[in-house]
Scaffold this motif. Structure first.
Motif, PDB file in Angstrom:
ATOM      1  N   GLN A   1      -5.621  16.656  -4.781  1.00  0.00           N
ATOM      2  CA  GLN A   1      -5.415  15.670  -3.960  1.00  0.00           C
ATOM      3  C   GLN A   1      -4.077  15.293  -3.927  1.00  0.00           C
ATOM      4  N   ARG A   2      -3.338  14.977  -2.891  1.00  0.00           N
ATOM      5  CA  ARG A   2      -2.112  14.428  -2.800  1.00  0.00           C
ATOM      6  C   ARG A   2      -2.064  13.022  -2.821  1.00  0.00           C
ATOM      7  N   MET A   3      -1.454  12.568  -3.915  1.00  0.00           N
ATOM      8  CA  MET A   3      -1.481  10.981  -3.915  1.00  0.00           C
ATOM      9  C   MET A   3       0.166  10.474  -3.716  1.00  0.00           C
ATOM     10  N   GLU A   4       0.332   9.254  -2.819  1.00  0.00           N
ATOM     11  CA  GLU A   4       1.567   8.900  -2.767  1.00  0.00           C
ATOM     12  C   GLU A   4       1.684   7.525  -3.293  1.00  0.00           C
ATOM     13  N   VAL A   5       2.584   6.824  -3.842  1.00  0.00           N
ATOM     14  CA  VAL A   5       2.794   5.489  -4.277  1.00  0.00           C
ATOM     15  C   VAL A   5       3.953   5.195  -3.989  1.00  0.00           C
ATOM     16  N   GLY A   6       4.279   3.898  -3.304  1.00  0.00           N
ATOM     17  CA  GLY A   6       5.627   3.291  -3.010  1.00  0.00           C
ATOM     18  C   GLY A   6       6.043   1.781  -3.806  1.00  0.00           C
ATOM     19  N   PHE A   7       7.015   1.694  -4.018  1.00  0.00           N
ATOM     20  CA  PHE A   7       7.379   0.919  -4.876  1.00  0.00           C
ATOM     21  C   PHE A   7       8.007  -0.433  -4.282  1.00  0.00           C
ATOM     22  N   ARG A   8       7.864  -0.721  -3.040  1.00  0.00           N
ATOM     23  CA  ARG A   8       8.606  -1.661  -2.206  1.00  0.00           C
ATOM     24  C   ARG A   8       8.051  -3.132  -2.629  1.00  0.00           C
ATOM     25  N   ASP A   9       7.054  -3.180  -3.360  1.00  0.00           N
ATOM     26  CA  ASP A   9       6.572  -4.388  -3.834  1.00  0.00           C
ATOM     27  C   ASP A   9       7.083  -4.935  -5.147  1.00  0.00           C
ATOM     28  N   TYR A  10       7.895  -3.931  -5.853  1.00  0.00           N
ATOM     29  CA  TYR A  10       8.432  -4.281  -7.205  1.00  0.00           C
ATOM     30  C   TYR A  10       9.697  -4.857  -6.965  1.00  0.00           C
TER      31      TYR A  10
ATOM     32  N   LYS B   1      -9.088   6.156 -12.682  1.00  0.00           N
ATOM     33  CA  LYS B   1      -8.154   5.734 -12.150  1.00  0.00           C
ATOM     34  C   LYS B   1      -6.871   5.998 -12.911  1.00  0.00           C
ATOM     35  N   VAL B   2      -5.883   6.290 -12.254  1.00  0.00           N
ATOM     36  CA  VAL B   2      -4.573   6.416 -12.588  1.00  0.00           C
ATOM     37  C   VAL B   2      -3.837   5.385 -12.159  1.00  0.00           C
ATOM     38  N   THR B   3      -3.323   4.429 -12.998  1.00  0.00           N
ATOM     39  CA  THR B   3      -2.327   3.441 -12.878  1.00  0.00           C
ATOM     40  C   THR B   3      -0.899   3.643 -12.717  1.00  0.00           C
ATOM     41  N   VAL B   4      -0.199   3.633 -11.627  1.00  0.00           N
ATOM     42  CA  VAL B   4       1.084   4.007 -11.675  1.00  0.00           C
ATOM     43  C   VAL B   4       2.019   2.551 -11.948  1.00  0.00           C
ATOM     44  N   GLY B   5       3.122   2.575 -12.471  1.00  0.00           N
ATOM     45  CA  GLY B   5       3.867   1.349 -12.631  1.00  0.00           C
ATOM     46  C   GLY B   5       5.090   1.631 -13.181  1.00  0.00           C
ATOM     47  N   VAL B   6       5.968   0.706 -13.860  1.00  0.00           N
ATOM     48  CA  VAL B   6       7.216   0.746 -14.231  1.00  0.00           C
ATOM     49  C   VAL B   6       7.143   0.389 -15.780  1.00  0.00           C
ATOM     50  N   ILE B   7       8.087   1.026 -16.682  1.00  0.00           N
ATOM     51  CA  ILE B   7       8.196   0.278 -18.019  1.00  0.00           C
ATOM     52  C   ILE B   7       9.723   0.188 -17.974  1.00  0.00           C
TER      53      ILE B   7
ATOM     54  N   ASP C   1      19.132   3.707  -6.849  1.00  0.00           N
ATOM     55  CA  ASP C   1      19.914   2.329  -6.742  1.00  0.00           C
ATOM     56  C   ASP C   1      18.940   1.294  -6.580  1.00  0.00           C
ATOM     57  N   ASN C   2      17.977   1.316  -5.943  1.00  0.00           N
ATOM     58  CA  ASN C   2      16.855   0.441  -5.326  1.00  0.00           C
ATOM     59  C   ASN C   2      15.526   1.060  -5.593  1.00  0.00           C
ATOM     60  N   ILE C   3      14.754   0.538  -6.709  1.00  0.00           N
ATOM     61  CA  ILE C   3      13.447   1.152  -6.901  1.00  0.00           C
ATOM     62  C   ILE C   3      12.524   0.689  -5.794  1.00  0.00           C
ATOM     63  N   SER C   4      12.824  -0.412  -4.875  1.00  0.00           N
ATOM     64  CA  SER C   4      11.891  -0.668  -3.922  1.00  0.00           C
ATOM     65  C   SER C   4      11.975   0.471  -2.523  1.00  0.00           C
ATOM     66  N   ASN C   5      12.874   1.386  -2.776  1.00  0.00           N
ATOM     67  CA  ASN C   5      12.791   2.349  -1.795  1.00  0.00           C
ATOM     68  C   ASN C   5      12.254   3.603  -2.074  1.00  0.00           C
ATOM     69  N   LEU C   6      11.787   3.502  -3.375  1.00  0.00           N
ATOM     70  CA  LEU C   6      11.404   4.827  -4.085  1.00  0.00           C
ATOM     71  C   LEU C   6       9.934   4.951  -3.751  1.00  0.00           C
ATOM     72  N   VAL C   7       9.400   6.490  -3.397  1.00  0.00           N
ATOM     73  CA  VAL C   7       7.955   6.599  -3.216  1.00  0.00           C
ATOM     74  C   VAL C   7       7.914   7.913  -4.162  1.00  0.00           C
ATOM     75  N   ILE C   8       6.955   7.951  -4.912  1.00  0.00           N
ATOM     76  CA  ILE C   8       6.584   8.980  -5.542  1.00  0.00           C
ATOM     77  C   ILE C   8       5.087   9.815  -5.209  1.00  0.00           C
ATOM     78  N   SER C   9       5.169  10.823  -5.235  1.00  0.00           N
ATOM     79  CA  SER C   9       3.943  11.782  -4.822  1.00  0.00           C
ATOM     80  C   SER C   9       3.452  12.737  -5.962  1.00  0.00           C
ATOM     81  N   PHE C  10       2.363  12.929  -6.152  1.00  0.00           N
ATOM     82  CA  PHE C  10       1.687  13.694  -7.087  1.00  0.00           C
ATOM     83  C   PHE C  10       0.636  14.233  -6.601  1.00  0.00           C
ATOM     84  N   ASN C  11       0.296  15.320  -7.470  1.00  0.00           N
ATOM     85  CA  ASN C  11      -1.219  16.080  -6.895  1.00  0.00           C
ATOM     86  C   ASN C  11      -2.196  16.016  -8.057  1.00  0.00           C
TER      87      ASN C  11
END
Length: 170
Positions: free
Chosen positions: A161-170, A131-137, A109-119
Motif C-alpha cells: 500500500q502506498r502511504m503519503e504523509v505531509g508535514f504542513r502542520d509541523y 499503525k505506523v507513527t510518522v513524526g520528527v526527532i 529549508d522548510n519542513i512544512s513543504n515536505l511530503v514523504i511517501s512509502f510503501n
C-alpha cells in the motif's frame, strides 16, 4: 590526529568526515614519568544531511538509517518481501513495545513543504489496530525528542500500500 596536553573530559574535533568510523586512543600522564594504560574505542560520525528527493529500497543495507526497538523483536533488512529491488525494512513488534526507524537529517529549508511517501506491507499476523507513527526527532541520540505527527494505518493485508504523509502542520 594527535592531541597532546588535553585536560577536559570531552573534546570537540571538527573536520571529520561524515559516515566514517574513527578509532580513538587515550593515555593519561599521571605525573612523575608515570603513564596510564591506553584506553581505546570506536565511534562513527553521523551522516551528512540527505538531499531530497531521497529514495531507499534497502538493497545496500541500512545506509544512514538508525533503528532502535524495545521488546524482543529487532527491525531488520529482509529479502522475503520487497516492493522494489531485493530488500525491505522489516518490523515485527509486540504489544506495548516500539520500533523507531530514523532517516538521516534531511536537507530541507522548510519542513512544512515536505511530503514523504512509502510503501507498507502488512501481513495477516498484523493486528487490525496496528499503525505506523510518522513524526520528527530533534536529537537522534534521544528517543524522547520524537514528536509524533500522524498515524498511518494499513487498510489491507498481504498487499503493498502506498502511504503519503505531509508535514504542513509541523
Amino acid at each position: 590526529l594527535l592531541l597532546a596536553n588535553q585536560s577536559a573530559n570531552s573534546l570537540l574535533i571538527e573536520g571529520l568526515n561524515s559516515s566514517t568510523e574513527y578509532y580513538w586512543y587515550v593515555q593519561a600522564d599521571c605525573g612523575y614519568g608515570d603513564l596510564s594504560d591506553w584506553a581505546e574505542g570506536l565511534f562513527t560520525t553521523l551522516c551528512a544531511p540527505q538531499k531530497i528527493p531521497l529514495s531507499d529500497n534497502f538493497d545496500s543495507g541500512l545506509g544512514c538509517w538508525q533503528l532502535r526497538a524495545s521488546g524482543a523483536y529487532i527491525p531488520k533488512i529482509s529479502s522475503n518481501k520487497s516492493y522494489s529491488g531485493n530488500s525491505s525494512l522489516y518490523f515485527q513488534v509486540s504489544a506495548n513495545n516500539y520500533i523507531y526507524a530514523y532517516s538521516a537529517k534531511l536537507d530541507v529549508d522548510n519542513i512544512s513543504n515536505l511530503v514523504i511517501s512509502f510503501n507498507l506491507y502488512a501481513t495477516d499476523e498484523v493486528e487490525t489496530k496496528s499503525k505506523v507513527t510518522v513524526g520528527v526527532i530533534t536529537d537522534l541520540s534521544d528517543d524522547k525528542t520524537f514528536v509524533p505527527l500522524y498515524d498511518v494505518v494499513p487498510h489491507e493485508r498481504n498487499v503493498w500500500q502506498r502511504m503519503e504523509v505531509g508535514f504542513r502542520d509541523y
